[in-house]
Enzyme design. Structure first.
Site, PDB file in Angstrom:
ATOM      1  N   GLU A 272      45.315 100.109  53.242  1.00 33.97           N
ATOM      2  CA  GLU A 272      45.026 101.468  53.252  1.00 33.97           C
ATOM      3  C   GLU A 272      44.218 102.225  53.070  1.00 33.97           C
ATOM      4  O   GLU A 272      44.033 102.278  51.916  1.00 33.97           O
ATOM      5  CB  GLU A 272      46.440 101.715  53.258  1.00 33.97           C
ATOM      6  CG  GLU A 272      46.986 103.318  53.552  1.00 33.97           C
ATOM      7  CD  GLU A 272      48.147 103.061  52.908  1.00 33.97           C
ATOM      8  OE1 GLU A 272      49.026 103.087  52.740  1.00 33.97           O
ATOM      9  OE2 GLU A 272      47.355 105.252  52.655  1.00 33.97           O
ATOM     10  N   CYS A 309      48.071 110.645  51.776  1.00 29.12           N
ATOM     11  CA  CYS A 309      47.599 109.125  52.598  1.00 29.12           C
ATOM     12  C   CYS A 309      47.462 110.370  53.888  1.00 29.12           C
ATOM     13  O   CYS A 309      46.862 110.198  55.176  1.00 29.12           O
ATOM     14  CB  CYS A 309      47.744 108.010  52.683  1.00 29.12           C
ATOM     15  SG  CYS A 309      48.616 106.885  51.292  1.00 29.12           S
TER      16      CYS A 309
END
Lengths: 531, 531
Positions: A272, A309
């Protein structure tokens, strides 16, 4: 007990298959970003020999570990969760010192982390993760009889997990990657993040205790300290490692992806990486509540100093007086916001650099309050026109931290044009009223191809741990859009299907045995059934 | 109508989004491998501009194509299947001329290919492919309310498919990769295999007719001719292509994998590459039926001149008189086998080279009858000791064609040692009696980590198309062990999950809409239900 006392208890050692091992490389200290003071003890980095030892232990443990029952692995995960909850106050105190994040947030993160482990325990008990399928024999079929074929999933093998800096618990040593890999039956070797080595050690000890408490093989879990591009690459290229979970920067993620692809036996990497999480303000929503949206936006933007994120780094709307109201309300709110410390001095420097670059490329409209403390994140909001945005490489990049860019579009067509030019994202958010639905529907079709999760009338920070969550998305948000790193579907990343043809009943694995001894959902001749 | 007449009907043209386009590169002819005679017409290779045109058409078609209902796509797949069945005799005649494979085998392959399309039509109608999950809102949850989150899969985008030489129908233009990608909602651009361009053109026209008959967008399907390392790489690196299906050689597959990984946006490549498909003869089975096993082994080995991905290229057993009986029976049977033509002169040359290398490295114990015809596959069986096998790089490689190596092990421990040293395989086969079950269980545990499918008391050639089949396996059998290229699970290769958070009911995709309008299986708050 004070932090100083507990810190004295930390050993600075790695944990390899239950053994405490002192590294032989560079010694690093955590730094309290709120004070710039180093925190003891020293954590000496490991090297290639430690990687080899941990990988060998994981490989040795694999056969026994994957042979444990779903129920036994569920008990193991639950024991880790219980240990985390019991140690909550210690974990929070050390994590606060190492990250500068608020105690309330970290207290919640302990619960999220233990809850995540319990979710995977429930996934194991429910049993669909076996992917059991049976095509029954048809001995009388013409021209050829059909064999009996049965399918189930098995774990890939030992998994390397790279802890993230921004969630020292939920995306770190006992985070989602570890929980899903352990659930799948894969031993785990974690490379701790140097930003919170003490929290990592505490959590590593709790997992090790759970390994012992539930009788799992010692090599099921190891914890190493080291440089990503050194120990990290050694870990990813070790032939005994069969998959990788990573949360971090784009450059770090891509380095691991390329190292894994260049192996004689390439392996999957679930990285990620980066996302700017566009937020769309459609005309009806702006008309109805521009000022409210501006204030709520700042709440999401500045949460955890913007170190999420899913931080809303981009706002996209058609220009006009309503958007001005949004920007004014956001600016006014932001001006009153204090500047919290960022996770590390490096991250604070990168943030300041990013803001400086944006200041040269766009119009800065608001900043948070200045603060005396070190490593402070003085939040920033910029605006620019869509034409400028589309021509600027700088403005399309992520600034990690509380910074966002409002892109003013000339009209709905240009708003869609900006959308088609975006890179892959973890999330996209649409603020809309009923009057916006036609436009929202058109946008939704474009955004499905760009993001893993699409939200309406909310904010992307906050990722629910459940069955329907997708925390993933097209490159460069992640290296593999076919999956998620949060939620129960994540277990599938570490499994692969195997088929058994005409296997003698005595040798049948339980999930595909006659009579369904585990009472799980199975697909028999194409039909789902629990019979 | 004769082959000559029908060949005159073939145009030698590519098909790009329904348009017939003549290539601008090298012109190639198919060759009848049974006679070495070229077959008309000429097929001129396409270039970068044709790739760009096909990819642009596929990208333009994607939105409308993925928006079609499951039922409409099922009707499209069924129409292709119907067209294939109607054209069966023409397809078989041209394919026999281009491949040298027997007519009966190719007739069966038409049925397999149309059956595969109908299987995916049934998968679409059943609906589980949507992966629908709903976590219901909990507005009263403390400390924070839970949002409504819904998940479903969407197609990745345009897919490039590389047809294989050895199954001119089932693994080619309308083969499994095309069927599963079209089912998933992905437009497909096929690179035809130069070994059967006429069969490819015939099938391409039938798919194009089905596109038109069912009102699908023209760019849903294109068919190109070209070199793999030229047009093929251009196709895989085109930014509009989002996934790749390939069946062929290890070097070809790895070249595509590396090209895809080096893209600015890496994409998944599902490459099926090489496998030697070990067959184990356990002592009880050898004792009970060594001679029968030897004869049946030759039947599997020589099927289609051994040009199966699942051809039994390796036999592993503990040495002794029973194994001698097996080898003697196999040798006697093989000596009477005619040598059929291989698919192409190049493949026949590679086969002869491989047999020559093996002859230098192992003991040759049997060969098939010699034949006058060109490109003949004169089958071969070798034996060697396990020690020699483990030390030889040559003997561990695949010879594409009817060649197999019997490895004599000193004991059961060495048999397991050989197993742990094998590369990844599509299949592994165990012949056993009840007295072998303890050894079979130990072997099974090792083989699960090496192969996608494990068979008992059968032969690996013949891959059933169903729900439980796995035609896949660890590298280098395939580039991605998490999936299968045969069977209904293959649809998942071309899908990814998307989550919708608090989406207004008016915008909800049908698979996750309230009231379950499509009556499909969905996971609601973690529980599977059709309600």
């Amino acid at each position: 007990m004070t932090t100083a006392q507990r810190t004295a208890e930390l050993t600075g050692q790695m944990i390899i298959a239950g053994d405490h091992v002192t590294g032989t490389g560079t010694a690093v200290h955590a730094v309290n970003p709120a004070t710039d003071e180093p925190l003891g003890p020293a954590y000496a980095h490991g090297g290639a020999d430690h990687v080899a030892r941990a990988a060998a232990a994981a490989a040795a443990a694999f056969s026994a570990y994957r042979g444990t029952s779903s129920e036994n692995r569920a008990a193991f995960l639950t024991t880790i969760a219980d240990h985390l909850d019991s140690a909550r106050d210690d974990l929070v105190e050390r994590a606060v010192a190492e990250t500068g994040l608020p105690g309330a947030r970290l207290t919640g993160e302990v619960g999220r982390t233990s809850g995540q482990l319990r979710l995977f325990a429930s996934v194991l008990r429910e049993g669909s993760w076996h992917g059991a399928r049976i095509d029954q024999a048809q001995p009388d079929r013409t021209p050829l009889p059909r064999a009996d074929i049965r399918q189930r999933t098995i774990p890939l093998g030992p998994v390397a997990v790279f802890g993230a800096s921004n969630f020292p618990l939920a995306f770190s040593v006992a985070g989602g990657d570890t929980a899903s890999a352990l659930a799948a039956g894969c031993p785990v070797v974690v490379k701790a993040h140097d930003a919170h080595p003490g929290t990592a050690e505490l959590v590593g000890r709790l997992i090790t205790a759970a390994v012992q408490d539930t009788g799992m093989p010692a090599g099921t879990f190891s914890l190493l300290y080291g440089e990503g591009r050194d120990l990290g690459i050694a870990l990813v290229t070790d032939p005994r490692i069969k998959a990788v979970g990573f949360t971090g920067s784009r450059s770090g993620g891509r380095a691991l992806v390329h190292a894994a692809a260049a192996r004689p036996e390439p392996i999957p990497v679930y990285a990620e990486m980066s996302s700017i999480n566009p937020v769309y303000l459609l005309p009806g929503a702006l008309r109805a509540r521009a000022a409210d949206l501006g204030r709520a936006f700042v709440g999401s933007l500045t949460m955890g100093a913007g170190q999420f994120c899913t931080n809303p780094g981009l706002v996209i709307a058609v220009d006009g007086p309503d958007l001005d109201v949004f920007v004014a309300a956001a600016s006014e709110t932001l001006a009153g916001m204090a500047a919290p410390p960022m996770l590390t001095p490096d991250i604070a420097r990168s943030y300041a650099d990013g803001v400086e670059k944006f200041t040269a490329a766009a119009e800065i409209v608001a900043r948070g309050r200045d603060t005396d403390g070190p490593n402070a994140c003085r939040s920033a909001v910029f605006t620019t026109d869509a034409d400028v945005f589309l021509d600027s490489e700088v403005l399309q990049q992520e600034i990690f931290g509380a910074s966002s860019l409002v892109v003013r579009c000339a009209n709905a067509a240009q708003l869609r044009e900006v959308t088609t030019r975006l890179e892959g994202q973890l999330t996209a958010t649409i603020h809309s009223e009923e009057s916006d639905h036609a436009e929202a529907a058109a946008l939704l079709e474009l955004l499905e191809l760009k993001a893993g999760r699409i939200l309406f009338n909310g904010w992307p920070t906050g990722v629910e741990v459940g069955h329907a969550m997708v925390h993933g998305g097209p490159h460069p948000a992640t290296s593999d859009s076919r999956t998620t790193s949060v939620g129960s579907l994540a277990i599938e990343r570490f499994l692969r299907p195997v088929a058994y043809q005409d296997i003698p009943p005595a040798l049948l694995p339980a999930p595909v045995a006659d009579g369904n001894p585990e009472r799980i959902w199975r697909r028999i001749d194409g039909e789902l059934t629990r019979d």
